[in-house]
Write a protein that holds these residues in place. Structure first.
Motif, PDB file in Angstrom:
ATOM      1  N   THR A 234     -57.385 171.184 -38.628  1.00 17.00           N
ATOM      2  CA  THR A 234     -56.622 169.932 -38.573  1.00 17.00           C
ATOM      3  C   THR A 234     -57.417 168.768 -39.165  1.00 17.00           C
ATOM      4  OG1 THR A 234     -57.412 169.563 -36.308  1.00 17.00           O
ATOM      5  CG2 THR A 234     -55.266 170.639 -36.571  1.00 17.00           C
ATOM      6  N   THR A 235     -58.735 168.781 -38.961  1.00 20.72           N
ATOM      7  CA  THR A 235     -59.553 167.728 -39.564  1.00 20.72           C
ATOM      8  C   THR A 235     -59.555 167.854 -41.086  1.00 20.72           C
ATOM      9  OG1 THR A 235     -60.978 167.746 -37.611  1.00 20.72           O
ATOM     10  CG2 THR A 235     -61.817 166.645 -39.561  1.00 20.72           C
TER      11      THR A 235
ATOM     12  N   VAL B  79     -49.886 166.755 -43.989  1.00 21.46           N
ATOM     13  CA  VAL B  79     -49.057 166.914 -42.788  1.00 21.46           C
ATOM     14  C   VAL B  79     -48.674 168.382 -42.605  1.00 21.46           C
ATOM     15  CG1 VAL B  79     -46.851 166.319 -41.725  1.00 21.46           C
ATOM     16  CG2 VAL B  79     -48.197 164.554 -42.886  1.00 21.46           C
ATOM     17  N   LEU B  80     -48.301 169.043 -43.684  1.00 19.45           N
ATOM     18  CA  LEU B  80     -47.930 170.457 -43.589  1.00 19.45           C
ATOM     19  C   LEU B  80     -49.111 171.304 -43.129  1.00 19.45           C
ATOM     20  CD1 LEU B  80     -45.714 170.926 -46.794  1.00 19.45           C
ATOM     21  CD2 LEU B  80     -44.968 170.921 -44.399  1.00 19.45           C
ATOM     22  N   LEU B  81     -50.292 171.035 -43.675  1.00 14.40           N
ATOM     23  CA  LEU B  81     -51.478 171.785 -43.234  1.00 14.40           C
ATOM     24  C   LEU B  81     -51.783 171.513 -41.762  1.00 14.40           C
ATOM     25  CD1 LEU B  81     -53.850 171.326 -46.314  1.00 14.40           C
ATOM     26  CD2 LEU B  81     -52.752 173.436 -45.556  1.00 14.40           C
ATOM     27  N   LEU B  82     -51.629 170.252 -41.359  1.00  8.71           N
ATOM     28  CA  LEU B  82     -51.882 169.902 -39.960  1.00  8.71           C
ATOM     29  C   LEU B  82     -50.936 170.662 -39.035  1.00  8.71           C
ATOM     30  CD1 LEU B  82     -53.503 167.916 -38.109  1.00  8.71           C
ATOM     31  CD2 LEU B  82     -51.589 166.344 -38.343  1.00  8.71           C
TER      32      LEU B  82
ATOM     33  N   VAL C 273     -58.204 160.148 -37.044  1.00 16.82           N
ATOM     34  CA  VAL C 273     -57.097 161.054 -36.716  1.00 16.82           C
ATOM     35  C   VAL C 273     -57.623 162.475 -36.526  1.00 16.82           C
ATOM     36  CG1 VAL C 273     -55.012 162.138 -37.646  1.00 16.82           C
ATOM     37  CG2 VAL C 273     -55.316 159.664 -37.822  1.00 16.82           C
ATOM     38  N   GLY C 274     -58.494 162.911 -37.431  1.00 24.37           N
ATOM     39  CA  GLY C 274     -59.037 164.255 -37.301  1.00 24.37           C
ATOM     40  C   GLY C 274     -59.828 164.452 -36.021  1.00 24.37           C
ATOM     41  N   ILE C 275     -60.582 163.426 -35.601  1.00 23.22           N
ATOM     42  CA  ILE C 275     -61.407 163.557 -34.395  1.00 23.22           C
ATOM     43  C   ILE C 275     -60.542 163.613 -33.136  1.00 23.22           C
ATOM     44  CG2 ILE C 275     -63.229 162.480 -33.032  1.00 23.22           C
ATOM     45  CD1 ILE C 275     -64.182 161.135 -35.629  1.00 23.22           C
TER      46      ILE C 275
END
Length: 1008
Positions: free
Chosen positions: A436-437, A851-854, A905-907
């Protein structure tokens, strides 16, 4: 996986060791620069049309050129300038173009097509497709009063430096080309009965390069060198000119001959008040270490300095010193961040666990640098900053793994059992959190354009270090932990455990109140956005003041030089002016990547002032503005310091379009008045042209025909009287020198003298100009500006400290809404507004992929839309700290702050993932939802708080650094992370109690 890991411990250890050694070798050998390199997307087309008016240049040259350029698909836009005698077209390629060589080839083909529509007498056309090249070193050659002499010395020095490894090319600036002037005496020509055409023909026949071959004497070849060309100036003076009666006179009888600098004057350069010639040394980007390159330059200059005595060689700008200073400062910030992080880890986890967790830092850093170098990476400040940001994040995986192994050891598990259980439980969640990061930074990696190219080192380094840290966290770290960790005694006395139990109790007892409180905090934070200044990129931290001087179009360079010298003389009276460099007729070398580079123009000058410190620039800028306003009001100047980000003319730029020149001028004056009255704007100026006086020579065709003359004969004679025509070339020097035939006065020809000149027909008869033409004075435009073929004008403004481009534009829009511009007027924004919009558009274009990868990684881990939605709630929770943090720290919100938000956001998503993973395991074990979230908070408080502490601690050196570029990003992450961590531990579990009741159900094998 765990069994293979245990069976390959020695192989794993050797691989990690070798990769670390690779990193050490890479760090000592890889290329170093201060800033990243950019693709060559900017170019300048120059077309000379000597003597033509701005109207003629626009109509006959610039418009055909722009029409062809617009047909090149790779061209984003072209911005053209038509002024007397020259057409300039600045060409910008699309941001998606990275194969720029082929694109510029298509531009050259378009130029050739346009050339077919040009008049026959249009001069040379050239394309500079290396417009963004920045000289790494600028040397100044001084020590003589003659610029021609200095030019020769500079050329010799160039030859001595050209073979240094890493040199791309060396350009001379401020040098003077030479010409041999044949100043014809009009009265003498008339008395002798000869015409300029006969002089030119005689010179051409006399000055021929004809080889004489060779003869063989005693077996050796001897070259025969006939005296067929001019050997010296005296030979030119002695050239016999045949008179109508057959007798001859030397050329000196009809013309004065001398050798000197070309006319009109070329750009001029001064080093701290002394006339110099510059050598701009451009480095091979991407493959050369700038620091070592600077050392090689200094060594070579030191070795040849004695040979160039009594001339002096000085360093005007020396970029390698700045590179070394910048990277050294960032390296110390990196070391300090590591020490602070290690101290935090030791404090929160104890010595034994702290050593294990901290050991991942040097391993990840060295392995990442080695892999980065293998991929062709260059070590610059952006890459180092990416590593600094990732320090606190990458240690998260090791903290969670070591904590989990320690937890199982404390519960009585055997070492290898604790290792297997921990890796089995966390490989998936940590992989998802790392993914997600990576997904959060994917838009930055994939976006296109100058801003993305400048900042791409951040996502590249962060994604690389996080990937390496994850692989080490599930391989090397568990093996070390299983070997060295021991069960803890008296674990209940740990303060963090007590805090975790308290937070777990709050979530279990008051979930509704926590949700309401979190919502209120988000609303309050968003309400603070109006108090936050907006800024695309901050100014640079170089103690230099840039003074741009604009004289009216049509001003001669001699007048511009006088004004620039007078201003420099007054600046030198200030104690803070350590050095003042002056450039007249052009803007000088682009010694900094952000410095706007402009073409040669006789009405332009630039002063570069060096002050003791960056703080001193504020007073120097104020003083220069006040002095010009009070003592030199006739000057049009802008004063500022160097900036960051993509080059632009000014922070605020408004382009004004209208089909009518008069209406457009009215609209420009209105916009100019509005911006000038806007609080926070300074140096407001527009490029409206006041015009120049001109002399129209109206030839009477019938009268001219009786004398055997045409309009072309008149035009050519007039041109030869002022600018002169190249009759021949003197070839006895390294470079051929033109022989220019003109009147004695040249461009200084008086108006009365111009009107009395003789025009010569084909028979050589002299006819007074007044016999065939009348004279009419008029006022005509000196310059036209076009963008994509449409006429426009621009209003620009600088900003005082503490003001943003958004506030200035808001005031402009409000004023226009109250009192609209003339009907049909269209405005477009340039400057920071355009750059920010382009950067955000490029980021948003690539955002769907991120967004898709997240979503992919989150659904892969949880297989639940509801849980994914809860995890994504952490994003608005992060705003609770971001906006107040930026406001309270006085940091503007710009692209650097946006980088911080993306990292944040990643953290925070990672924190939510590990929290919900424990909650799901508790639900699967039969716990109720409130007990499950309570135990999840109790178990994950320590890793989450440690991750927050290490990230914040690692960024503190950046937040308090003297750099102007990185504190906004650091404060965005620090403030956002501090607030979101607390809310992630309280609000996210509270939301879970309301929306989740059972584990994710397995698919049912229902009957068909």
């Amino acid at each position: 996986m765990t069994r293979r890991l245990l069976n390959c411990q020695r192989l794993l250890g050797m691989v990690v060791t070798m990769l670390c050694l690779l990193g050490i070798a890479a760090y000592s050998t890889m290329p170093r620069q201060e800033d990243p390199s950019f693709p060559y997307r900017a170019g300048m087309v120059t077309v000379n049309y000597p003597g033509a008016s701005a109207d003629a240049v626009e109509r006959l040259v610039l418009r055909p050129l722009v029409d062809e350029l617009r047909q090149v698909e790779e061209v984003d836009f072209s911005q053209g300038t038509a002024r007397t005698g020259v057409a300039l077209a600045r060409v910008k390629l699309n941001d998606t173009i990275y194969d720029t060589d082929s694109a510029w080839d298509r531009v050259r083909l378009a130029m050739e097509r346009a050339k077919q529509d040009f008049p026959d007498d249009v001069g040379q056309m050239s394309l500079d497709d290396r417009l963004i090249d920045i000289p790494a070193v600028v040397l100044a050659v001084s020590g003589a009063a003659s610029v021609t002499e200095l030019s020769d010395v500079a050329e010799r020095l160039k030859q001595n430096l050209s073979d240094i490894a890493g040199v791309s090319r060396i350009e001379l600036e401020g040098d003077a080309d030479e010409q041999i002037t044949l100043a014809l005496d009009d009265a003498a020509l008339y008395r002798l009965g000869i015409s300029p055409a006969r002089v030119m023909d005689t010179l051409a026949r006399r000055n021929q390069t004809i080889p004489g071959g060779f003869v063989v004497v005693d077996g050796r070849r001897l070259s025969v060198l006939p005296n067929s060309e001019f050997a010296d100036i005296e030979a030119i003076r002695a050239t016999p000119i045949e008179l109508p009666d057959g007798s001859q006179v030397p050329l000196a009888a009809a013309a004065e001959v001398w050798r000197g600098p070309v006319e009109p004057r070329q750009p001029e350069t001064w080093f701290d008040g002394e006339r110099v010639v510059l050598l701009s040394i451009i480095i091979e980007e991407g493959s050369t270490d700038a620091i070592r390159f600077g050392q090689r330059i200094r060594e070579r200059v030191a070795s040849v300095r004695e040979k160039f005595a009594p001339y002096d060689i000085q360093e005007m700008f020396f970029q390698p010193d700045k590179v070394e200073e910048r990277l050294d400062n960032l390296a110390w910030s990196l070391v300090l961040s590591v020490l602070i992080i290690v101290a935090v880890v030791f404090t929160g986890m104890g010595i034994r666990m702290g050593v294990l967790v901290a050991s991942i830092l040097p391993m990840v850093a060295l392995i990442s640098i080695g892999l980065y170098d293998l991929g062709g990476g260059v070590l610059h400040q952006i890459a180092v900053i990416g590593m600094v940001i990732s320090l606190g994040i990458l240690i998260d995986n090791a903290i969670v793994i070591v904590e989990n192994i320690q937890h199982h050891l404390d519960a009585g598990s055997r070492r290898l059992d604790a290792l297997r259980t921990a890796v089995g439980e966390l490989a998936g969640p940590l992989g998802a959190s790392t993914g997600t990061t990576l997904a959060a930074f994917a838009p930055l990696l994939l976006s296109k354009g100058g801003t993305a190219d400048f900042t791409r080192g951040v996502p590249v380094m962060i994604m690389l270090t996080l990937s390496v840290s994850y692989l080490l966290a599930i391989s090397a770290v568990p093996l070390l932990a299983a070997r060295f960790l021991k069960p803890r005694r008296q674990a209940g006395k740990d303060r963090l455990i007590g805090l975790a139990q308290f937070l777990g109790g709050l979530v279990s007892r008051y979930p509704g109140r926590l949700i309401v409180a979190g919502t209120a905090l988000v609303a309050i934070s968003v309400a603070m956005t109006p108090f936050m200044a907006q800024q695309f990129f901050p100014n640079a931290d170089r103690p230099r003041v840039i003074v741009e001087l604009y004289m009216p179009e049509g001003t001669d360079q001699a007048r511009t030089a006088e004004a620039a010298e007078a201003l420099e003389r007054m600046i030198r009276t200030q104690s803070d002016a350590l050095e003042v460099h002056r450039f007249v007729g052009f803007t000088g070398p682009s010694f900094y990547y952000n410095l706007q580079r402009s073409p040669q123009a006789p009405n332009r000058a630039r002063l570069v002032i060096r002050t003791p410190t960056l703080a001193d620039t504020t007073e120097m800028i104020r003083w220069v503005r006040a002095h010009v306003r009070e003592e030199m009001p006739e000057l049009d100047v802008t004063v500022g310091i160097l900036g960051q980000g993509p080059p632009r003319a000014a922070p605020v730029a408004v382009r004004v379009y209208h089909a009518s020149d008069e209406t457009r001028a009215e609209a420009v004056e209105r916009v100019f008045a509005i911006l000038r009255g806007t609080e926070g704007t300074v140096d407001v100026r527009h490029d409206l042209d006041i015009g120049v006086p001109s002399i129209a020579i109206n030839v009477d065709d019938a009268t001219a025909a009786r004398y055997g003359l045409t309009r072309a004969d008149v035009a050519q004679s007039l041109y030869g009287q002022s600018f002169g025509v190249v009759a021949e070339r003197y070839r006895k020097e390294d470079d051929p020198i033109p022989l220019v035939l003109r009147s004695r006065e040249g461009t200084s020809l008086s108006l009365s003298r111009l009107l009395s000149v003789n025009i010569y027909n084909d028979r050589g008869d002299a006819v007074p100009l007044s016999a065939v033409a009348t004279v009419e004075t008029s006022w005509e435009p000196a310059v036209w500006y076009l963008r994509d073929g449409v006429r426009m004008n621009t209003v620009t403004a600088n900003l005082e400290a503490g003001y943003s481009f958004s506030s200035a534009l808001d005031s402009l829009y409000r004023a226009i809404e109250e009192n609209p511009l003339p009907a049909g007027t269209r405005i477009a924004l340039g400057g920071d507004a355009e750059g920010s919009g382009d950067a955000n558009t490029a980021l948003l274009t690539a955002a769907p992929i991120g967004v898709l990868l997240l979503l992919f990684f989150l659904l892969l881990q949880f297989n639940s839309f509801r849980r994914v939605a809860i995890i994504l709630l952490t994003v608005p929770l992060a705003t609770v700290g971001i906006f107040p943090g930026l406001v309270l720290s006085g940091s503007p919100f710009g692209f650097q702050s946006l980088l911080g938000v993306i990292a944040l956001v990643g953290i925070v998503v990672n924190n939510a993932i590990v929290l919900l993973d424990v909650m799901d395991r508790q639900l699967a074990a039969g716990e109720s939802i409130r007990d499950a979230v309570r135990k999840a908070v109790e178990q994950r408080t320590r890793p989450i708080l440690l991750t927050t502490a290490t990230t914040v601690a690692g960024l503190l050196p950046l937040a308090f650094s003297s750099s102007t570029l990185w504190p906004p990003m650091a404060w965005a992450i620090i403030s956002g992370l501090l607030a979101s961590t607390v809310l992630t531990l309280l609000v996210i579990p509270a939301v879970c109690t309301q929306l989740i009741r059972t584990p994710v159900p397995e698919p049912q094998n229902a009957p068909a």
